[in-house]
Design a protein around this motif. Structure first.
Motif, PDB file in Angstrom:
ATOM      1  N   ALA A 150       0.818  -1.226   0.000  1.00  0.00           N
ATOM      2  CA  ALA A 150       0.000   0.000   0.000  1.00  0.00           C
ATOM      3  C   ALA A 150       0.847   1.270   0.000  1.00  0.00           C
ATOM      4  N   PHE A 151       1.980   1.250   0.694  1.00  0.00           N
ATOM      5  CA  PHE A 151       2.723   2.501   0.903  1.00  0.00           C
ATOM      6  C   PHE A 151       4.127   2.480   0.303  1.00  0.00           C
ATOM      7  N   ASN A 160       3.137   9.063   5.537  1.00  0.00           N
ATOM      8  CA  ASN A 160       1.725   9.303   5.249  1.00  0.00           C
ATOM      9  C   ASN A 160       0.925   9.485   6.534  1.00  0.00           C
ATOM     10  N   ILE A 187      -4.787   5.053   4.961  1.00  0.00           N
ATOM     11  CA  ILE A 187      -4.822   5.894   6.150  1.00  0.00           C
ATOM     12  C   ILE A 187      -6.006   6.835   6.028  1.00  0.00           C
TER      13      ILE A 187
HETATM   14  C1  LIG Z   1       0.823   8.454   0.797  1.00  0.00           C
HETATM   15  O1  LIG Z   1       1.229   9.786   0.563  1.00  0.00           O
HETATM   16  C2  LIG Z   1       1.482  10.049  -0.802  1.00  0.00           C
HETATM   17  C3  LIG Z   1       2.104  11.432  -0.891  1.00  0.00           C
HETATM   18  O2  LIG Z   1       1.272  12.366  -0.225  1.00  0.00           O
HETATM   19  C4  LIG Z   1       0.179   9.949  -1.570  1.00  0.00           C
HETATM   20  O3  LIG Z   1       0.393  10.189  -2.954  1.00  0.00           O
HETATM   21  C5  LIG Z   1      -0.353   8.534  -1.407  1.00  0.00           C
HETATM   22  O4  LIG Z   1      -1.634   8.448  -1.992  1.00  0.00           O
HETATM   23  C6  LIG Z   1      -0.458   8.164   0.043  1.00  0.00           C
HETATM   24  N1  LIG Z   1      -0.766   6.736   0.087  1.00  0.00           N
HETATM   25  C7  LIG Z   1      -1.719   6.218   0.844  1.00  0.00           C
HETATM   26  C8  LIG Z   1      -1.938   4.748   0.695  1.00  0.00           C
HETATM   27  O5  LIG Z   1      -2.378   6.856   1.659  1.00  0.00           O
END
Ligand SMILES: *[C@@H]1O[C@H](CO)[C@@H](O)[C@H](O)[C@H]1NC(C)=O
Ligand SMILES: *[C@@H]1O[C@H](CO)[C@@H](O)[C@H](O)[C@H]1NC(C)=O
Ligand SMILES: *[C@@H]1O[C@H](CO)[C@@H](O)[C@H](O)[C@H]1NC(C)=O
Ligand SMILES: [Fe+2]
Length: 271
Positions: A150-151, A160, A187
């Motif tokens: 996911a991350f 995040n 999140i």
């Molecule tokens: C995590 O943070 C990035 C940069 O802000 C964002 O593009 C991404 O969607 C986030 N991912 C999740 C899974 O929340």
């Protein structure tokens, strides 16, 4: 006043020989001493947060069930089910009706059951004593894979989470949730004592880790520096990765919806 009236009714019930049953939510003992999160979360904050703030949610929830919520069919409903009824609808005739019909009752359940449930998740499933919770050792393979997928990495997850937690305006929570509809972790944040499992939110997602960002959770030690509190939480080896892995496992296998591990002690009393 309403409580006195109810107790009088309960007394009348006893003398008349009928019985009414009500749930009585009580706080379980913590499985650790409140000082074990020093220096990341100070002892006084941990003590007040559980034994005073969380106790107040339990007391007010018990009160609401006996007063505002009387006649709403909630007297024996487990905590996790109460929380899920907030904002939810149920079939009624050819329409749908609110699962909790009385608006004042729904608000009381939203605040007090939400508060009790969220704090149970935070104190009993998210935190564990400093030093024994190493992500690489305690998080399950399945959870570590899901976080990477996911991350990208644990560090990205933390970045995040930090952005989300510092971005909550006013009081609320930051959650790591599993969403069955997407089969992914993400999140999310909620205001006040809302929880992602409330019927207010869709698609339904299940929190497996939560951080309280109300000022009462950090102000004594960190004052206005919420980011320092979030960093201490994420970096202090105080996250219960084994507990989070367990909730993740329950969420992916469909067992979370009826999960009773988050139903705090409840005894029934009879009037
Ligand atoms: C995590 O943070 C990035 C940069 O802000 C964002 O593009 C991404 O969607 C986030 N991912 C999740 C899974 O929340
Ligand atoms: C609810 O439980 C608490 C803690 O055990 C107890 O002090 C209280 O008397 C109980 N209330 C009722 C109405 O039984
Ligand atoms: C933690 O705080 C509580 C409440 O103030 C106090 O009773 C207890 O002694 C403290 N424990 C330690 C180890 O300081
Ligand atoms: Fe709190």
């Amino acid at each position: 006043m309403a409580r006195h009236l109810l107790l009088a009714l309960a007394f009348a019930c006893i003398t008349a020989g009928c019985q009414a049953h009500f749930v009585n939510f009580t706080l379980p003992n913590l499985p650790y001493s409140t000082s074990v999160f020093e220096p990341n979360i100070d002892n006084t904050t941990m003590y007040l947060h559980w034994f005073k703030h969380t106790q107040t949610y339990a007391t007010k929830l018990n009160d609401a069930i006996l007063t505002t919520c009387l006649g709403q069919g909630l007297a024996l409903t487990p905590l996790s089910q109460l929380v899920q009824k907030v904002g939810a609808t149920v079939p009624c005739g050819s329409n749908r009706c609110k699962a909790i019909r009385n608006t004042d009752c729904e608000t009381a359940i939203r605040h007090q059951a939400g508060g009790l449930y969220n704090h149970g998740l935070f104190f009993l499933h998210t935190l564990a004593p400093t030093g024994i919770q190493n992500y690489n050792v305690k998080a399950s393979n399945a959870l570590r894979k899901a976080i990477t997928s996911a991350f990208g990495s644990l560090d990205n997850f933390k970045a995040n989470f930090t952005t989300a937690a510092t971005g909550v305006f006013g009081s609320g929570w930051t959650w790591l949730v599993y969403t069955p509809a997407t089969r992914k972790l993400s999140i999310t944040t909620t205001p006040n004592q809302d929880n992602p499992i409330m019927g207010l939110y869709s698609p339904k997602s299940y929190p497996i880790l939560g951080l309280d960002v109300w000022e009462h959770a950090y102000y004594l030690k960190y004052q206005n520096k919420r980011a320092d509190y979030v960093a201490a939480f994420l970096g202090g080896n105080i996250i219960n990765w084994a507990g989070v892995s367990n909730l993740y496992d329950k969420a992916v296998t469909g067992k979370y919806p009826s999960l009773n591990v988050l139903d705090l002690n409840q005894t029934t009393w009879v009037a």
